[in-house]
Write a protein that holds these residues in place. Structure first.
Motif, PDB file in Angstrom:
ATOM      1  N   PHE A  17      -0.649  14.173   7.823  1.00  0.00           N
ATOM      2  CA  PHE A  17      -1.452  14.343   9.045  1.00  0.00           C
ATOM      3  C   PHE A  17      -2.102  13.007   9.440  1.00  0.00           C
ATOM      4  O   PHE A  17      -2.101  12.627  10.610  1.00  0.00           O
ATOM      5  CB  PHE A  17      -2.549  15.392   8.827  1.00  0.00           C
ATOM      6  N   TRP A 182      -7.530  17.831  12.169  1.00  0.00           N
ATOM      7  CA  TRP A 182      -6.095  17.902  11.888  1.00  0.00           C
ATOM      8  C   TRP A 182      -5.632  19.354  11.850  1.00  0.00           C
ATOM      9  O   TRP A 182      -4.581  19.700  12.391  1.00  0.00           O
ATOM     10  CB  TRP A 182      -5.778  17.230  10.548  1.00  0.00           C
ATOM     11  N   HIS A 186      -3.127  21.165  14.581  1.00  0.00           N
ATOM     12  CA  HIS A 186      -1.858  21.671  14.045  1.00  0.00           C
ATOM     13  C   HIS A 186      -1.721  23.171  14.322  1.00  0.00           C
ATOM     14  O   HIS A 186      -0.648  23.644  14.714  1.00  0.00           O
ATOM     15  CB  HIS A 186      -1.770  21.394  12.542  1.00  0.00           C
ATOM     16  N   CYS A 201       7.727  21.106  12.356  1.00  0.00           N
ATOM     17  CA  CYS A 201       6.505  20.878  11.574  1.00  0.00           C
ATOM     18  C   CYS A 201       6.702  19.778  10.533  1.00  0.00           C
ATOM     19  O   CYS A 201       7.657  19.830   9.745  1.00  0.00           O
ATOM     20  CB  CYS A 201       6.097  22.183  10.895  1.00  0.00           C
TER      21      CYS A 201
END
Length: 215
Positions: A17, A182, A186, A201
């Protein structure tokens, strides 16, 4: 319930990330601590996009509690009436502004207890302000983080409080400051509720979710 991932796997998830987005930002527009506090309070059961649309003009004329009080409740309502629960939110913003002026010299306090004592401010709102403005490693768990945490195995818990504790317990310290950003980004754009974008992903090989959507 998905299994809780181990430390090394979680470290690798957040390392990815960070590599993809070193300085993640919240999407609520604000110019100071007060406008951030108001924006987050208004965002309950509303989208960030909808709040931003309503507050752009508002914060141009009322970016301090003193100016908000001068604008008045009806003036505030005119700006935020496109946001859900706007009448109750307007009342809370006015009460909050009065307390900030009377008890805190017009400044937003940096204490979670003080923030949570303000009308319309719950733990999640307090944590967002503490994290985004005061740079505390506070974890504001919303529906996106709750879903992602449980689905991926990063932070498993039956309720919001349990997921918040799981983030604090299992996410390495070096990632705590930006962890909730993050996770929320996401969850909002990749690990979506109905049809997660697992094929795109960047952590799909690490995620514990067994029903991956790889279409």
């Amino acid at each position: 319930m998905t299994r809780q991932l181990d430390y090394q796997t979680i470290h690798e998830i957040f390392a990815r990330f960070r590599a993809a987005e070193p300085e993640p930002k919240g999407e609520l527009e604000h110019v100071n601590a007060y406008t951030l506090l108001v924006a987050v309070a208004l965002s309950a059961q509303a989208t960030d996009k909808g709040v931003n649309k309503a507050t752009r003009a508002l914060f141009g004329i009322a970016d301090t509690p003193e100016k908000m009080l001068a604008l008045g409740e009806e003036g505030l309502i005119e700006h935020i009436k496109t946001i859900g629960l706007y009448r109750n939110k307007a009342k809370n913003v006015m009460k909050m502004s009065r307390i900030l002026v009377d008890d805190y010299g017009g400044e937003v306090p940096s204490s979670r207890a003080a923030l949570e004592s303000l009308p319309g401010v719950g733990r999640k709102t307090a944590n967002v302000v503490l994290n985004m403005w005061f740079h505390h490693p506070a974890q504001a768990v919303d529906t996106h983080i709750f879903r992602f945490g449980n689905r991926s195995g990063v932070a498993v818990g039956k309720d919001v409080a349990a997921v918040e504790r799981a983030i604090e317990d299992h996410v390495p310290a070096e990632f705590q400051q930006h962890a909730h950003h993050w996770m929320i980004l996401h969850g909002r754009y990749v690990c979506t509720a109905r049809k997660p974008k697992c094929a795109a992903c960047l952590i799909r090989d690490l995620c514990a979710f067994e029903e991956k959507n790889l279409d």
